[in-house]
Structure formats: C-alpha cells, structure tokens
Enzyme design. Sequence first.
Site, PDB file in Angstrom:
ATOM      1  N   GLU A 197       0.830  -1.209   0.000  1.00 30.43           N
ATOM      2  CA  GLU A 197       0.000   0.000   0.000  1.00 30.43           C
ATOM      3  C   GLU A 197       0.869   1.266   0.000  1.00 30.43           C
ATOM      4  O   GLU A 197       0.597   2.227  -0.726  1.00 30.43           O
ATOM      5  CB  GLU A 197      -0.920  -0.002   1.230  1.00 30.43           C
ATOM      6  CG  GLU A 197      -1.826   1.225   1.272  1.00 30.43           C
ATOM      7  CD  GLU A 197      -2.639   1.308   2.559  1.00 30.43           C
ATOM      8  OE1 GLU A 197      -3.117   0.272   3.046  1.00 30.43           O
ATOM      9  OE2 GLU A 197      -2.796   2.430   3.073  1.00 30.43           O
ATOM     10  N   SER A 227      -7.860  -9.836   6.399  1.00 28.14           N
ATOM     11  CA  SER A 227      -7.704 -10.671   5.198  1.00 28.14           C
ATOM     12  C   SER A 227      -7.796 -12.165   5.509  1.00 28.14           C
ATOM     13  O   SER A 227      -7.512 -12.993   4.640  1.00 28.14           O
ATOM     14  CB  SER A 227      -6.373 -10.345   4.524  1.00 28.14           C
ATOM     15  OG  SER A 227      -5.337 -10.296   5.482  1.00 28.14           O
ATOM     16  N   ASN A 271      -2.422  -5.393   9.238  1.00 26.42           N
ATOM     17  CA  ASN A 271      -3.458  -5.207  10.268  1.00 26.42           C
ATOM     18  C   ASN A 271      -3.493  -6.385  11.240  1.00 26.42           C
ATOM     19  O   ASN A 271      -3.775  -6.207  12.417  1.00 26.42           O
ATOM     20  CB  ASN A 271      -4.820  -4.911   9.623  1.00 26.42           C
ATOM     21  CG  ASN A 271      -5.495  -6.132   9.095  1.00 26.42           C
ATOM     22  OD1 ASN A 271      -6.232  -6.799   9.802  1.00 26.42           O
ATOM     23  ND2 ASN A 271      -5.238  -6.477   7.832  1.00 26.42           N
TER      24      ASN A 271
END
Length: 315
Positions: free
Chosen positions: A126, A266, A224
Amino acid sequence: MRILLASPRGFCAGVNMAIETLEEALRRFPPPIYVYHEIVHNRWVVSHFTDRGVVFVDDLNVVPAEATLLYSAHGVSPEIRRRAEELRLRTVDATCPLVTKVHREVRRFSDQGFTVLLVGHAGHDEIVGTMGEAPHAIRLIENEEQAEAVTVADPQRVAYSTQTTLSVDDAERIVSRLRRRFPALQGPARDDICYATQNRQEAVRALAAETDLVLVVGSQNSSNSRRLAEIAGAAGIPAYLVDGPEELHEEWFHPDQTVGITAGASAPESLVQGCVNYLRERFQAVVEERVLRQENVHFALPIELRTSRETVPEA
Ligand code: SF4
C-alpha cells in the site's frame, strides 16, 4: 476452556470486494488471470487462487501483452498503470476504495505544493503504491524518531496521511509529534486508518482484558493482523499470530484458560473455525462471541466488471 470470539473480526469490505472481483474475473475472462502482488495478504487465500490458475506477479515484465491483470486491494502507483497501458493489458482495479481515498488525498496535497508526511511501513504494498502518486513530495515516516528528525522545505505547507492499517495508538503518537514540530500541519478530513482496522483493534483490546491468551488468525505479512497481535501482547498476555489451526501448539494452552480469538481483515472465517474446532476437540472448549460493534460496509465491484459483458465461452 472458554473461547471468546471477537466481533467484528476477519474479512473487511475491501477484502470481500477484492476476492469477489477475482472470482468474477475468473468467470468472465480467459485464463490465466494475472494479479499484481497478492490479492490480499493471506497465505490461504493466495494459494486457493494459485491452485485455480491465477498467477501472482511482482513485476509486469512477466505478464504477456494483452493479458488480464488485476490490481490487488492494496492499490498500485500511477507508474504501474502507465506500464500496464503500454503493454495493452486488460486491467481490473480491485483497489480498496479506502486506499484510493488516501491516494487522492496525497495527490491533492502535493498538487497544492505541500510536502506530505506519509506515516506507514516501508515496503508495504500500500505504501509503495501511495508514494508513487507524488514521489517528489512524499516523505515516509515510520516511527517517532523519524517524526522528530524529518525536515521540510516550507513548514507552512506540510500535511500528513497514513497507511490504512496502522495501529491507531502508534499513529496518534507519531502525528502528535509532527503537530508539535509543524503547527501548520494539515491532515485528512476523515481518518485514513480504515473502519475495519479501527474496529478490529478496539475489539481485540477489549478481548485481551478478559482472556489469558489471544490467537490472531492472519498471515505474517498482513499489517493489520500483526497490529492485532501487538495490541493483545501489549496487554501482557501471550498473543500468537497464526495462519490457521495447523500452526497451533498444544503446549500453549491449558484446560482452565479463557482464550480470545480474532482474525485480521484478510483472514477467512473458515480458518477461525478451524482454530475453534482444534480447541473444542482437545479442551472441550465452549464458545461465546463478544460483539463490540456491528459492521455494515459493502463496496461495489470495480467499474470494469460492472460494464463488461464478456464471458468465458462454455468448454
Ligand atoms: S483493511 Fe481497510 S483499507 Fe484495507 S482492504 Fe480492508 S477496508 Fe480496505
């Protein structure tokens, strides 16, 4: 043994959309389908698609001209889009809209002549994509030391943005240092750390207060998921980040424990249930769910799939 299951946990709206996009691309376009980087950062999800003929690449030079290429949930830089156009690839953009929002933001700031201090982790897909929006104007800030040391051309024209999956607490500490150093600092109108990251962090913090040990289901390269394990660990209890039940070790547990389980954005629910079953079989664990927040976010499929009528002919 008691199991407390965090809610919300697991797939977020961006991951759901990216996976549905790839499923739909497999149905509509001739194989092979190429994906730039992992579709989402989860080993199980990636190998599930690899088994079905999807080719994940980190370099567009290995993609043949006119092939179908998906951009993953983490987004790509304008340079990758330009290169894909040169190669006449059919592209489908599964970038999470909340990542696209950050791209727009840094572009807007840099167009106005601001230096953008981008808070995030070097090398994460990202961050690589976001930095590509304005490489001349963006400085990456990974920690408080870098926030103290960074210099900018004009302290009156400085802004910040953040990676979507940071620890809320770490980001706040870094941004408050930046604010102290640059009182004119501008920031996003709405938080860049996404709703899913914030909700999962809030839930794991509450869970850690009630449990003896926390399992976070997610892959090591999932930002995350790693943050969730760190938050649980910071509460002073053992916290393990595992890809699934095959990575559990019986010696971590004993029968009178309360075990918290959550999952990164995810990580599929089937792997959470695999861990629950592992503990049920060995420790007769009973399961309770701790619901902290309801999530009701949904992202539409990318425009390319909403308009294309093309389908793979029946074999
Ligand atoms: S974690 Fe947040 S930014 Fe990343 S895909 Fe999910 S919703 Fe989008």
